[in-house]
Design a protein around this motif. Structure first.
Motif, PDB file in Angstrom:
ATOM      1  N   VAL A 102     -31.492  29.122  22.968  1.00 15.96           N
ATOM      2  CA  VAL A 102     -32.199  30.272  23.530  1.00 15.96           C
ATOM      3  C   VAL A 102     -32.251  30.159  25.052  1.00 15.96           C
ATOM      4  CG1 VAL A 102     -33.567  30.796  21.487  1.00 15.96           C
ATOM      5  CG2 VAL A 102     -34.390  29.075  23.111  1.00 15.96           C
ATOM      6  N   THR A 103     -32.228  31.306  25.708  1.00 15.73           N
ATOM      7  CA  THR A 103     -32.166  31.355  27.170  1.00 15.73           C
ATOM      8  C   THR A 103     -33.444  30.799  27.798  1.00 15.73           C
ATOM      9  OG1 THR A 103     -30.814  33.344  26.998  1.00 15.73           O
ATOM     10  CG2 THR A 103     -31.783  32.865  29.155  1.00 15.73           C
ATOM     11  N   SER A 104     -33.284  29.972  28.809  1.00 15.08           N
ATOM     12  CA  SER A 104     -34.433  29.398  29.504  1.00 15.08           C
ATOM     13  C   SER A 104     -35.123  30.460  30.354  1.00 15.08           C
ATOM     14  CB  SER A 104     -33.991  28.250  30.408  1.00 15.08           C
ATOM     15  OG  SER A 104     -33.391  27.230  29.666  1.00 15.08           O
ATOM     16  N   VAL A 105     -36.438  30.297  30.524  1.00 12.70           N
ATOM     17  CA  VAL A 105     -37.187  31.210  31.387  1.00 12.70           C
ATOM     18  C   VAL A 105     -36.892  30.891  32.845  1.00 12.70           C
ATOM     19  CG1 VAL A 105     -39.013  31.519  29.686  1.00 12.70           C
ATOM     20  CG2 VAL A 105     -39.213  29.702  31.381  1.00 12.70           C
ATOM     21  N   GLU A 106     -37.052  31.894  33.696  1.00 14.54           N
ATOM     22  CA  GLU A 106     -36.772  31.690  35.125  1.00 14.54           C
ATOM     23  C   GLU A 106     -37.819  30.805  35.780  1.00 14.54           C
ATOM     24  OE1 GLU A 106     -36.234  35.318  37.220  1.00 14.54           O
ATOM     25  OE2 GLU A 106     -34.569  36.007  35.945  1.00 14.54           O
ATOM     26  N   GLN A 107     -39.064  30.967  35.353  1.00 13.63           N
ATOM     27  CA  GLN A 107     -40.157  30.195  35.936  1.00 13.63           C
ATOM     28  C   GLN A 107     -40.844  29.399  34.823  1.00 13.63           C
ATOM     29  OE1 GLN A 107     -41.748  29.905  38.995  1.00 13.63           O
ATOM     30  NE2 GLN A 107     -40.089  30.860  40.096  1.00 13.63           N
ATOM     31  N   PRO A 108     -40.380  28.166  34.525  1.00 16.14           N
ATOM     32  CA  PRO A 108     -41.015  27.376  33.459  1.00 16.14           C
ATOM     33  C   PRO A 108     -42.503  27.167  33.714  1.00 16.14           C
ATOM     34  CG  PRO A 108     -38.947  26.395  34.127  1.00 16.14           C
ATOM     35  CD  PRO A 108     -39.251  27.468  35.129  1.00 16.14           C
ATOM     36  N   GLY A 109     -43.284  27.179  32.637  1.00 11.90           N
ATOM     37  CA  GLY A 109     -44.721  27.052  32.753  1.00 11.90           C
ATOM     38  C   GLY A 109     -45.189  25.613  32.858  1.00 11.90           C
ATOM     39  N   THR A 110     -46.507  25.472  32.937  1.00  9.93           N
ATOM     40  CA  THR A 110     -47.117  24.144  33.060  1.00  9.93           C
ATOM     41  C   THR A 110     -48.333  24.048  32.138  1.00  9.93           C
ATOM     42  OG1 THR A 110     -48.573  24.836  34.872  1.00  9.93           O
ATOM     43  CG2 THR A 110     -46.407  23.940  35.469  1.00  9.93           C
ATOM     44  N   PHE A 111     -48.808  22.836  31.933  1.00  9.13           N
ATOM     45  CA  PHE A 111     -50.096  22.594  31.281  1.00  9.13           C
ATOM     46  C   PHE A 111     -50.751  21.414  31.985  1.00  9.13           C
ATOM     47  CE2 PHE A 111     -47.347  19.641  29.045  1.00  9.13           C
ATOM     48  CZ  PHE A 111     -48.154  18.575  28.673  1.00  9.13           C
ATOM     49  N   LEU A 112     -51.993  21.172  31.671  1.00 10.55           N
ATOM     50  CA  LEU A 112     -52.719  20.055  32.274  1.00 10.55           C
ATOM     51  C   LEU A 112     -52.615  18.856  31.342  1.00 10.55           C
ATOM     52  CD1 LEU A 112     -55.911  21.913  33.573  1.00 10.55           C
ATOM     53  CD2 LEU A 112     -53.893  21.214  34.868  1.00 10.55           C
ATOM     54  N   GLY A 113     -51.863  17.862  31.756  1.00  8.73           N
ATOM     55  CA  GLY A 113     -51.629  16.697  30.910  1.00  8.73           C
ATOM     56  C   GLY A 113     -51.785  15.399  31.657  1.00  8.73           C
ATOM     57  N   TYR A 114     -51.414  14.327  30.979  1.00  6.11           N
ATOM     58  CA  TYR A 114     -51.522  12.971  31.537  1.00  6.11           C
ATOM     59  C   TYR A 114     -50.112  12.428  31.791  1.00  6.11           C
ATOM     60  CZ  TYR A 114     -56.327  13.210  29.828  1.00  6.11           C
ATOM     61  OH  TYR A 114     -57.626  13.578  29.595  1.00  6.11           O
ATOM     62  N   PRO A 115     -49.688  12.349  33.043  1.00  8.08           N
ATOM     63  CA  PRO A 115     -48.336  11.841  33.329  1.00  8.08           C
ATOM     64  C   PRO A 115     -48.176  10.400  32.858  1.00  8.08           C
ATOM     65  CG  PRO A 115     -49.314  12.885  35.273  1.00  8.08           C
ATOM     66  CD  PRO A 115     -50.410  12.726  34.262  1.00  8.08           C
ATOM     67  N   ARG A 116     -46.985  10.061  32.358  1.00  8.70           N
ATOM     68  CA  ARG A 116     -46.693   8.706  31.894  1.00  8.70           C
ATOM     69  C   ARG A 116     -45.460   8.178  32.624  1.00  8.70           C
ATOM     70  NH1 ARG A 116     -51.556   7.911  30.000  1.00  8.70           N
ATOM     71  NH2 ARG A 116     -52.034   9.073  28.077  1.00  8.70           N
ATOM     72  N   VAL A 163     -48.522  19.557  34.748  1.00  7.64           N
ATOM     73  CA  VAL A 163     -47.214  18.994  34.377  1.00  7.64           C
ATOM     74  C   VAL A 163     -46.395  20.090  33.717  1.00  7.64           C
ATOM     75  CG1 VAL A 163     -48.116  16.634  34.073  1.00  7.64           C
ATOM     76  CG2 VAL A 163     -48.112  18.211  32.137  1.00  7.64           C
ATOM     77  N   PRO A 164     -45.070  19.958  33.695  1.00  4.88           N
ATOM     78  CA  PRO A 164     -44.232  21.022  33.131  1.00  4.88           C
ATOM     79  C   PRO A 164     -44.377  21.151  31.616  1.00  4.88           C
ATOM     80  CG  PRO A 164     -42.892  19.140  33.763  1.00  4.88           C
ATOM     81  CD  PRO A 164     -44.270  18.871  34.297  1.00  4.88           C
ATOM     82  N   LEU A 165     -44.266  22.376  31.115  1.00  6.65           N
ATOM     83  CA  LEU A 165     -44.260  22.600  29.669  1.00  6.65           C
ATOM     84  C   LEU A 165     -43.081  21.916  29.004  1.00  6.65           C
ATOM     85  CD1 LEU A 165     -45.322  26.342  29.229  1.00  6.65           C
ATOM     86  CD2 LEU A 165     -46.559  24.314  28.489  1.00  6.65           C
TER      87      LEU A 165
END
Length: 904
Positions: free
Chosen positions: A124-138, A280-282
């Motif tokens: 499936v085609t990627s979105v132009e502006q990928p979304g984000t969420f609030l997470g814990y970077p590892r 962080v990125p979705l």
């Protein structure tokens, strides 16, 4: 007159049968395609009826896939029923049904791959502006949606330890909390056949992005040890564990080790708690796709919705992981409609073939997967169940990769992971692979959650959502009443981002979680007379299989053993005309999915004294069986064990708690009790799904236990011959100790009681014990099958299919054992939840190292050791001594699957 749109759903244009969205009585007139059709028979909600003529022998289709063949010419309005589905509905007393089935199941012939028909499309085609969420970077990979301190048991031997250790950190400020990973695997003395899956899954848990710190706990002598996990990670080029972590081996007393392990954890808590969520990125979302308690609408509403939301996550760079291999058998053409390349298609088909072979080794086929509840709710066969399950893969989404159980995710996109259809076993593999969020679709309303990965539950119909709204997250049933799939996708996608960012899911709010890893299987290849033949037929009927393989009941009569005239007295209780050490109020879950809820309810019932003083304590027995496992011999053993506890002499009041969609539901056990000559009206019955969720079912259980006015148990002295005692020895022991245990047995049997031994235990392997107990060193065979109740008192041997201690203890209890006396050396044992486990030792090194966990130290000659053992049994039976393992919380309960059971 009703319009088709009011009462029917066509899965896809071109299908020749529709699904009834409400119960339709015989004689109902339906406006269908401009004509009026009168239904000749009753069609239940979720069942199918014909919408275009079908000639005899032609295929009936849903989602343009054949699932059955017409047994005669079928006209619009005819009820579609197979022999299995008609029998299931008839058994429920439904009126207005046909006398003969209208269709036969589509044969499950091996799928032949047509390489020229494969479509190697684009993702499936990627979105132009990928979304984000609030997470814990590892540092070692994607961000986490949660931040837990995880206490990981490497085997079942440490499961009680990590559970109690986590309990002692309840409420601690530690990110999203301290949680145990307790499971049933790796507890036998031999190398398990699922070793690779175990190490991959456990190793994957340590690296899961939702883990903020991890303590890996094993016990001395474990085959599945911390070192084995460390070696596995290194050998397979996993990244190193970057979060705070440690390996801990239990090597001393339980309380001592709890303190030592707790000291390792405490410095991590403020570190984990101080870590903030950041944007962080979705693309870091890795979604585990699961279904359970499925119905006919799973493939119409919930599964397509989960698939569409997954597609949106993939468009944002994320990953979705489908699983449950046996629930895709029959849906191969659908799954391979759009695939990355030929190698991926071939690996998918090879995975299905391998699963069929493993199940076949145990004498089963994939047709055994749909439960009675599935069939009753319209999933007539594995093909229909599989196609509906496959709808979590939208037609426009490409299958990118196929991986083994627990194997690390190879990239983004859409991935299939090999696993059994057992929901919780399958989820564990996906979490081991790296998933950090779970989509769980359900028709009946499955109550499930994982300790450190949140679950979003999608329910198929609005009526079920309203009934269980406190336990469900998404009402996919709105699609059936007019909301567009596009609007539902947008709404659900927003919820996913919020939950990934920290909003609690329904399962987290309820505080409910369970872990079950793909359970060990006993057969490792075809066996003559047991395995499925190449033409798909059983080589023999169950009754014709070897007695040990099928764990068939024996006559239950005792061996002729030696006895003595000794009489040791204990302060027992007179309860309902029998002399017992305690009167138990039992809450027995009918499957794994109601186990943790049963524990919580029992704890509340104990605290609030729902049964007053009629019982001495309340007990729940959570386990892993009753759903997602094969039938036949293993089901017979399971049912026998369950009845053993319901009818146990110590059980005064017992209530069965069903989840509501399992194979072995309340009605199943009602009929089993009748077969056993018991009155089902003696027992309580409650259903999480049917009663309306956790709060409602808790109220129902409370009302039942509170409804009795039973006399309090009356204290009365009695000899130990009033009891049934299990004798066990673990580790090395002297000739004197072997004789002492025989002397204990002699007195109990001589005063009218029973002694039960394990056929695989160390006692029967010891010449001195056999000579002192039976007057000869000759071999002694089983008198009862695993968990079979005794037909008469005396010396008994219980058949054991394996060496796992908790399975041995569970089997003992089902035979009627009221207390287990175990001599231990080199370590101590976990206690059984229902039957007290009393541990003593004559081994100086064990006494020095594990003395705090022992209930008695045996010294002197055989007669002196026997006296110490008998006095300790009397003290526990008289409630003057609580066994150390029970008091410390080192408890468990585990049911064997025998030699022919396997996950499905």
């Amino acid at each position: 007159m009703v319009r088709f749109e009011q009462i029917g759903v066509l899965p896809e244009p071109g299908d020749n049968v529709a699904i009834a969205s409400a119960r339709l009585e015989a004689g109902t007139e339906v406006e269908l395609g401009g004509t009026t059709v009168t239904l000749p028979h009753t069609v239940l909600e979720g069942h199918r009826f014909v919408v275009t003529p079908v000639a005899k022998g032609d295929a009936l289709t849903s989602w343009n896939t054949a699932f059955a063949r017409a047994s005669r010419d079928l006209a619009p309005g005819d009820y579609v029923c197979t022999p299995t589905s008609l029998a299931a509905v008839t058994a429920r007393g439904v009126e207005g049904l046909p006398t003969e089935p209208s269709t036969t199941n589509e044969p499950l012939d091996p799928y032949e791959l047509d390489e020229s028909a494969l479509y190697f499309g684009a993702q499936v085609t990627s979105v132009e502006q990928p979304g984000t969420f609030l997470g814990y970077p590892r540092e070692q990979g994607p961000a986490g949606t949660r931040n837990h301190v995880v206490l990981l048991a490497t085997s079942s031997r440490s499961s009680g330890f990590v559970t109690e250790l986590a309990r002692r950190f309840d409420g601690a400020a530690a990110g999203d909390g301290v949680v145990p990973v307790a499971h049933t695997e790796g507890g036998e003395d031999d190398v398990p056949n699922n070793l690779h899956f175990l190490l991959a899954t456990l190793g994957g848990f340590t690296l899961n992005p939702n883990v903020g710190a991890v303590l890996i706990v094993d016990t001395e002598g474990d085959v599945v040890s911390g070192q084995a996990i460390k070696d596995f990670l290194a050998e397979h080029n996993y990244p190193s564990i970057k979060v705070p972590h440690a390996y801990f081996t239990r090597s001393a007393g339980f309380e001592h080790d709890l303190t030592a392990a707790g000291a390792l954890i405490e410095p991590w808590l403020p570190v984990v708690d101080a870590q903030p969520r950041v944007e962080v990125p979705l693309a870091d979302l890795k979604i585990a796709l699961q279904c359970g308690g499925s119905d006919a609408f799973s493939g119409i509403s919930a599964n397509p919705l989960a698939g569409q939301v997954s597609a949106e996550i993939i468009r944002n760079g994320g990953t979705a992981v489908l699983a449950e291999t046996d629930e895709l058998i029959g849906a191969e053409p659908y799954v391979l409609k759009n695939v990355r390349d030929l190698a991926t298609a071939k690996r998918f088909l090879a995975t299905i073939k391998s699963f069929k072979e493993r199940v076949g080794w145990h004498g089963h086929t994939a047709e055994g997967n749909p439960s009675g509840g599935n069939v009753y709710r319209g999933l007539y066969n594995i093909v229909l169940k599989s196609i509906g399950a496959a709808r979590k893969l939208p037609r426009e989404v490409r299958l990118d990769h196929v991986i083994d159980y627990g194997e690390p995710l190879p990239g983004d996109g859409y991935i299939f992971m090999d696993s059994p259809g057992n929901d919780l076993e399958s989820v564990a593999g996906q979490i081991g692979s790296g998933c950090n969020l779970i989509f769980f679709t359900t028709g009946n309303g499955s109550i499930t959650n994982f300790p450190f990965v949140p679950t979003l539950k999608f329910v198929t119909t609005s009526a079920r959502y309203e009934r269980l709204h406190a336990e469900m997250d998404v009402d996919a049933g709105k699609y059936l009443t007019g909301t567009s799939m596009a609007d539902l996708t947008v709404e659900t996608f927003d919820l996913v981002v919020r939950v990934a960012s920290g909003e609690k899911s329904a399962g987290e709010r309820a505080g409910h979680s369970q872990v079950s890893i793909w359970r060990n299987w006993k057969q490792t290849g075809p066996r003559e007379g047991i395995s499925i033949t190449t033409d798909g037929r059983m080589a023999r009927k169950l009754a014709d299989l070897p007695m040990e393989d099928r764990d068939a009941p024996l006559d239950g009569l005792p061996h002729r053993g030696l006895t003595s005239d000794g009489r040791t007295l204990a302060d027992l209780l007179k309860v309902d005309d029998r002399l017992v050490p305690e009167a138990v109020g039992l809450i027995l879950p009918t499957s794994l999915c109601s186990g943790q809820i049963a524990l919580r309810i029992a704890a509340q019932a104990e605290l609030e004294k729902w049964a007053g003083h009629a019982v001495t304590r309340m007990v729940a027995l959570p386990h892993t069986e009753g759903c997602g496992s094969s039938g036949g011999a293993s089901e017979e053993t399971f049912a026998r064990i369950m009845l053993g506890y319901l009818l146990h002499p110590n059980t005064r009041m017992a209530l069965l708690l069903e989840h509501g969609c399992e194979k072995t539901h309340n009605d199943y056990f009602r009929s089993r009790l009748v077969e056993a000559g018991a009155d089902p009206s003696r027992f309580g019955w409650a259903s999480i799904q049917a009663d309306g969720g956790l709060d409602a079912v808790g109220g129902r259980v409370k009302d039942w236990f509170s409804s009795f006015d039973l006399a309090d148990p009356l204290a009365q002295s009695g000899a130990l011959g009033a009891l049934t005692i299990g004798l066990e020895a673990r580790g090395t022991f002297s000739d004197e100790t072997a004789e002492a245990l025989a002397l204990i047995g002699q007195e109990i049997v001589g005063s009218g009681g029973s002694v039960v031994l394990s056929s695989r235990g160390a006692l029967l392997a010891h010449d001195n014990f056999r000579t002192a107990a039976f007057g000869s060193a000759d071999a002694v065979g089983p008198t009862v099958a695993h968990g079979q109740r005794l037909a008469a008192p005396g010396w008994h041997v219980m058949r054991m299919p394996g060496t796992d201690w908790m399975e041995t203890a569970t089997g003992f209890g089902a035979t009627g054992v009221q207390q287990i006396l175990a001599h231990v050396a080199g370590g101590t044992l976990s206690a059984q939840r229902f039957v007290p486990v009393v541990e003593f030792s004559n081994d100086p090194e064990t006494v020095a190292t594990y003395g705090d966990d022992l209930d008695a130290v045996a010294t002197g000659a055989a007669a002196e050791q026997a006296r110490i053992g008998l006095d300790t049994i009397a003290a526990v039976a008289g409630r003057r001594l609580v066994p150390k393992a029970v008091a410390s919380g080192n408890i468990g309960f585990q049911i064997t699957r025998g030699l022919l059971g396997t996950s499905m």
